[in-house]
Design an enzyme around this catalytic site. Structure first.
Site, PDB file in Angstrom:
ATOM      1  N   GLY A 228     106.619  43.478  -1.656  1.00 30.12           N
ATOM      2  CA  GLY A 228     107.250  43.973  -0.143  1.00 30.12           C
ATOM      3  C   GLY A 228     108.332  43.172   0.609  1.00 30.12           C
ATOM      4  O   GLY A 228     108.726  42.084   0.025  1.00 30.12           O
TER       5      GLY A 228
ATOM      6  N   ASP B 263     100.356  43.149  -6.030  1.00 31.16           N
ATOM      7  CA  ASP B 263     101.129  44.303  -5.622  1.00 31.16           C
ATOM      8  C   ASP B 263     100.827  45.470  -6.262  1.00 31.16           C
ATOM      9  O   ASP B 263     101.318  45.468  -7.526  1.00 31.16           O
ATOM     10  CB  ASP B 263     102.550  43.964  -5.122  1.00 31.16           C
ATOM     11  CG  ASP B 263     102.985  44.818  -4.028  1.00 31.16           C
ATOM     12  OD1 ASP B 263     102.977  45.996  -4.166  1.00 31.16           O
ATOM     13  OD2 ASP B 263     103.662  44.259  -2.916  1.00 31.16           O
TER      14      ASP B 263
ATOM     15  N   ASN C 143     105.234  50.755  -2.478  1.00 27.70           N
ATOM     16  CA  ASN C 143     106.186  51.035  -1.626  1.00 27.70           C
ATOM     17  C   ASN C 143     107.312  49.852  -1.948  1.00 27.70           C
ATOM     18  O   ASN C 143     108.123  49.456  -1.012  1.00 27.70           O
ATOM     19  CB  ASN C 143     105.919  50.947  -0.163  1.00 27.70           C
ATOM     20  CG  ASN C 143     106.955  51.563   0.703  1.00 27.70           C
ATOM     21  OD1 ASN C 143     107.838  52.595   0.448  1.00 27.70           O
ATOM     22  ND2 ASN C 143     107.126  50.835   1.997  1.00 27.70           N
TER      23      ASN C 143
ATOM     24  N   ASP D 284      95.789  47.069  -7.120  1.00 27.62           N
ATOM     25  CA  ASP D 284      95.512  47.349  -5.795  1.00 27.62           C
ATOM     26  C   ASP D 284      94.343  46.208  -5.447  1.00 27.62           C
ATOM     27  O   ASP D 284      93.792  46.073  -5.948  1.00 27.62           O
ATOM     28  CB  ASP D 284      94.888  48.630  -5.534  1.00 27.62           C
ATOM     29  CG  ASP D 284      94.746  48.984  -4.122  1.00 27.62           C
ATOM     30  OD1 ASP D 284      93.698  48.604  -3.535  1.00 27.62           O
ATOM     31  OD2 ASP D 284      95.725  49.793  -3.334  1.00 27.62           O
TER      32      ASP D 284
ATOM     33  N   PHE E 201      99.563  40.669   2.777  1.00 28.55           N
ATOM     34  CA  PHE E 201     100.275  41.494   3.490  1.00 28.55           C
ATOM     35  C   PHE E 201     100.092  43.065   3.167  1.00 28.55           C
ATOM     36  O   PHE E 201     100.576  44.041   3.647  1.00 28.55           O
ATOM     37  CB  PHE E 201     101.712  41.090   3.105  1.00 28.55           C
ATOM     38  CG  PHE E 201     102.551  40.031   3.648  1.00 28.55           C
ATOM     39  CD1 PHE E 201     103.019  39.794   4.813  1.00 28.55           C
ATOM     40  CD2 PHE E 201     102.660  38.904   2.671  1.00 28.55           C
ATOM     41  CE1 PHE E 201     103.572  38.713   5.374  1.00 28.55           C
ATOM     42  CE2 PHE E 201     103.290  37.591   3.307  1.00 28.55           C
ATOM     43  CZ  PHE E 201     103.814  37.770   4.557  1.00 28.55           C
TER      44      PHE E 201
ATOM     45  N   SER F 232      99.671  43.282  13.435  1.00 33.94           N
ATOM     46  CA  SER F 232     100.855  43.887  14.018  1.00 33.94           C
ATOM     47  C   SER F 232     100.815  44.168  15.566  1.00 33.94           C
ATOM     48  O   SER F 232      99.562  44.151  15.980  1.00 33.94           O
ATOM     49  CB  SER F 232     100.991  45.346  13.423  1.00 33.94           C
ATOM     50  OG  SER F 232     101.700  46.076  14.288  1.00 33.94           O
TER      51      SER F 232
ATOM     52  N   TYR G   4      96.955  53.588  12.308  1.00 31.67           N
ATOM     53  CA  TYR G   4      97.473  52.628  11.606  1.00 31.67           C
ATOM     54  C   TYR G   4      97.162  51.037  12.433  1.00 31.67           C
ATOM     55  O   TYR G   4      96.593  50.350  12.052  1.00 31.67           O
ATOM     56  CB  TYR G   4      99.072  52.556  11.556  1.00 31.67           C
ATOM     57  CG  TYR G   4      99.738  51.516  11.107  1.00 31.67           C
ATOM     58  CD1 TYR G   4      99.522  50.634  10.099  1.00 31.67           C
ATOM     59  CD2 TYR G   4     100.540  50.818  12.071  1.00 31.67           C
ATOM     60  CE1 TYR G   4     100.003  49.468   9.532  1.00 31.67           C
ATOM     61  CE2 TYR G   4     101.170  49.376  11.621  1.00 31.67           C
ATOM     62  CZ  TYR G   4     100.849  48.877  10.666  1.00 31.67           C
ATOM     63  OH  TYR G   4     101.536  47.730  10.131  1.00 31.67           O
TER      64      TYR G   4
ATOM     65  N   LYS H 148      94.475  47.932  11.608  1.00 32.53           N
ATOM     66  CA  LYS H 148      94.936  46.380  11.657  1.00 32.53           C
ATOM     67  C   LYS H 148      93.676  45.851  12.829  1.00 32.53           C
ATOM     68  O   LYS H 148      93.508  44.767  12.458  1.00 32.53           O
ATOM     69  CB  LYS H 148      96.261  46.227  12.423  1.00 32.53           C
ATOM     70  CG  LYS H 148      97.384  46.884  11.298  1.00 32.53           C
ATOM     71  CD  LYS H 148      97.695  45.623  10.494  1.00 32.53           C
ATOM     72  CE  LYS H 148      98.948  45.921   9.641  1.00 32.53           C
ATOM     73  NZ  LYS H 148      99.174  44.795   8.593  1.00 32.53           N
TER      74      LYS H 148
ATOM     75  N   PHE I 261     106.721  42.568  15.282  1.00 32.81           N
ATOM     76  CA  PHE I 261     106.970  43.924  15.627  1.00 32.81           C
ATOM     77  C   PHE I 261     108.453  44.034  15.097  1.00 32.81           C
ATOM     78  O   PHE I 261     109.494  43.332  15.375  1.00 32.81           O
ATOM     79  CB  PHE I 261     106.915  43.869  17.542  1.00 32.81           C
ATOM     80  CG  PHE I 261     107.420  45.434  17.678  1.00 32.81           C
ATOM     81  CD1 PHE I 261     106.468  46.492  17.680  1.00 32.81           C
ATOM     82  CD2 PHE I 261     108.892  45.670  18.258  1.00 32.81           C
ATOM     83  CE1 PHE I 261     106.766  47.767  18.062  1.00 32.81           C
ATOM     84  CE2 PHE I 261     109.008  46.882  18.534  1.00 32.81           C
ATOM     85  CZ  PHE I 261     108.154  47.930  18.642  1.00 32.81           C
TER      86      PHE I 261
ATOM     87  N   LEU J  98     114.058  51.797  11.319  1.00 32.98           N
ATOM     88  CA  LEU J  98     115.315  52.234  11.532  1.00 32.98           C
ATOM     89  C   LEU J  98     116.239  51.528  10.762  1.00 32.98           C
ATOM     90  O   LEU J  98     117.227  52.212  10.390  1.00 32.98           O
ATOM     91  CB  LEU J  98     115.567  52.037  13.094  1.00 32.98           C
ATOM     92  CG  LEU J  98     116.996  52.452  13.600  1.00 32.98           C
ATOM     93  CD1 LEU J  98     117.166  53.540  13.411  1.00 32.98           C
ATOM     94  CD2 LEU J  98     117.036  51.728  15.109  1.00 32.98           C
TER      95      LEU J  98
END
Length: 236
Positions: A10, A31, A35, A58, A80, A124, A148, A152, A178, A200
């Site tokens: 990732g 991994d 994604n 997994d 991660f 997170s 989510y 965590k 973050f 974003l």
């Protein structure tokens, strides 16, 4: 020293592998590529000039984990792996619980079998309640506001508890960051998720290179000075 990096293909995981290789450690990546893609690890090897051992499964697969631990003499884990979309966690609550929480428990069980008690866990800032002030400080009150973040928080709770059990050998660091952004200085790896990005910066990047049609802007009436959605970012 072999370090198991779960989710190592990732975005943050792949950059971590490069840093490990540059400081004399040997990253062993597990991994499931849900994604990410194998190509990123090829690029990690190209950048570092060193080999990365990779297994595609997994972390809930304990037999797969046992094989890795027995063959590679793992001494510590950087964790991660996990599903990370806030909206997706609302739509697929049980799947997030199974993947994030149960997967971590499976990893912990195998680590204990092989007497490996050191972990860095990628948590997170979503574990915090809505803050009264910003920036958020480490000692702010925790209490996740979405599934989510809750997943965590549950994992953090498990890891904290196993560290304080009398006679425990566990040593765990929790990283609550973050909106990480950026790319390696070689420009060969960066954030490149499968499908439509949920962050974003990769969304903007994909639009810029023609992989996406346009960038959606949701509203101009946020409770900020200019009405825009201000966000904080951490540069990798």
């Amino acid at each position: 020293m072999a370090i198991l990096v779960t989710g190592g293909a990732g975005y943050i995981g792949s950059h971590t592998c490069i840093e490990l290789l540059g400081t004399g450690f040997w990253p062993v990546v597990v991994d499931n590529l849900s994604n990410s893609g194998r190509e990123v690890l090829n690029r990690v090897e190209m950048i570092s000039g060193q080999k990365v051992l990779f297994d595609d499964f997994d972390i809930g697969d304990q037999e797969g984990l046992r094989k890795v631990f027995s063959e590679c003499e793992i001494e510590a884990v950087i964790h991660f792996a996990g599903m990370k979309v806030v909206g997706g966690s609302v739509e697929q609550l049980l799947r997030y619980c199974q993947n994030n929480v149960a997967g971590t428990q499976a990893l912990i069980d195998v680590m204990e079998e092989f007497d490996v008690f050191r972990m860095i866990f990628s948590s997170s800032t979503t574990v915090y309640e809505e803050p009264d002030t910003v920036p958020i400080k480490e000692d702010f009150k925790i209490g996740a506001t979405n599934p989510y973040g809750a997943s965590k928080l549950v994992k953090e709770g498990i890891l904290r508890n196993i560290c304080v059990v009398p006679g425990s050998y566990w040593k765990v660091s929790l990283l609550r960051y973050f909106n990480p952004i950026g790319a390696h200085k070689s420009e060969r790896i960066g954030e490149d998720p499968r499908g439509i990005p949920n962050n974003l910066l990769p969304y903007v990047s994909q639009v810029a290179v023609g992989r996406g049609p346009y960038l959606l802007v949701f509203g101009d009436d946020y409770e900020t000075v200019d009405g825009t959605g201000v966000r904080d970012y951490i540069l990798i």
